[in-house]
Design an enzyme around this catalytic site. Sequence first.
Site, mmCIF file in Angstrom:
data_model
loop_
_atom_site.group_PDB
_atom_site.id
_atom_site.type_symbol
_atom_site.label_atom_id
_atom_site.label_comp_id
_atom_site.label_asym_id
_atom_site.label_seq_id
_atom_site.Cartn_x
_atom_site.Cartn_y
_atom_site.Cartn_z
ATOM 1 N N SER A 125 7.174 13.320 1.079
ATOM 2 C CA SER A 125 6.713 13.879 -0.189
ATOM 3 C C SER A 125 5.246 14.274 -0.096
ATOM 4 C CB SER A 125 6.882 12.811 -1.274
ATOM 5 O OG SER A 125 6.201 13.186 -2.452
ATOM 6 N N TYR A 150 6.133 3.678 -4.805
ATOM 7 C CA TYR A 150 7.018 4.767 -4.356
ATOM 8 C C TYR A 150 6.314 5.604 -3.286
ATOM 9 C CZ TYR A 150 8.675 9.541 -4.211
ATOM 10 O OH TYR A 150 9.063 10.774 -3.756
ATOM 11 N N LYS A 154 6.896 6.264 1.091
ATOM 12 C CA LYS A 154 6.971 7.515 1.864
ATOM 13 C C LYS A 154 5.969 7.483 3.018
ATOM 14 C CE LYS A 154 10.290 9.244 -0.472
ATOM 15 N NZ LYS A 154 11.633 9.306 0.131
#
Length: 333
Positions: A125, A150, A154
Amino acid sequence: MKKVLVTGGLGYIGAHTVVELINHGYDPIIIDDLSNTSENVLNGIQSITGIDIKFYKENVCDPIALDKIFKENPIDSVIHFAAFKAVGESVQEPLKYYSNNIGGLVNLLQVMQNNGVKNIVFSSSCTVYGEPDISPVNELSPIKKANSPYGNTKQIGEEILSDCKFVNTVALRYFNPIGAHSSAKIGELPLGVPNNLVPFITQTAAGIREKITVFGDDYNTKDGTCVRDYIHVSDLAIAHVKSLDYLSLHPELQFEVFNIGTGNGLTVLEIIKAFEKVNNIQLNYSIGPRRPGDVEKVWADASKAQNILGWTAQHNLNEMVKSAWEWQKQLSV
Ligand code: UD1
């Protein structure tokens, strides 16, 4: 036809990728635990492609289930989407994110190693860039401290993959995927109240939500609202196909990362206005406070994907907001 295991293949990006894999001569197999989607998505994919797809309702954190799938199918490559993605929830429940997003990846890699499967495309991302000093960002731009668990999953996911020399990895750093397949048979279907902008817009247009709150208009941008690089989900899907093509041509690749965006930064108000104009709908919206954790502006330099993968975005903004609305409309039929 090369068999490709698609984890999270019934999710929003996963489903569009399965369609493009079939269109480009690959043979996808799906594993999805249906934690954030429904089995109906399989009907949508099958109705678009006319193909019956093998589907396993399993969780990628389950090593026995995963190993069985690898033993039952001669898998050439894996595309790993299965992960949680709600930024705010990850702050409230960090362990849920670390155990699913990191635990799932580690388990998958272990099973790949045990079964001698080497190629993997990983969903990363643009969040890894945090609040960049300058946009557009390219793949050499600094990785900033993640602003949520989150985002951290990544960053850590990329590090794990680059450490695991027994796999060849393409990590794709997605910017903001929006829109739906041109058939309107698959699209974004968040469970509950949407976190993301475009599903909130389409649900407001459909009368499911009363109004959109624009999160802040006092940013240092052209109209004061945040800037993102919105990309059509089918363009993003094709980037995965190109990544698999690239992996098969570069068996010694190890680890390579690509930005997947259009290269255009658009504000929240520009998205709202484009949606209104293209679909001839007036949206009820108002300006609210900033959302904690939001980045002011980020957009992609996607020239590496163009030069190396031969990939560029094909859909324009009008097509993105039109397809998003077509999908929402048929949901209420
Ligand atoms: C975020 C993550 C991204 C992640 C994605 C998945 C960051 C920086 N980005 O994207 O990595 O993959 O979620 O869910 O963590 N907005 C409104 N009103 C709304 C909803 C959104 O004004 O009701 C604005 C936001 O402030 C933002 C833009 O719309 O400026 C896009 O928001 P959203 O769709 O939630 O995506 P990101 O936050 O960019």
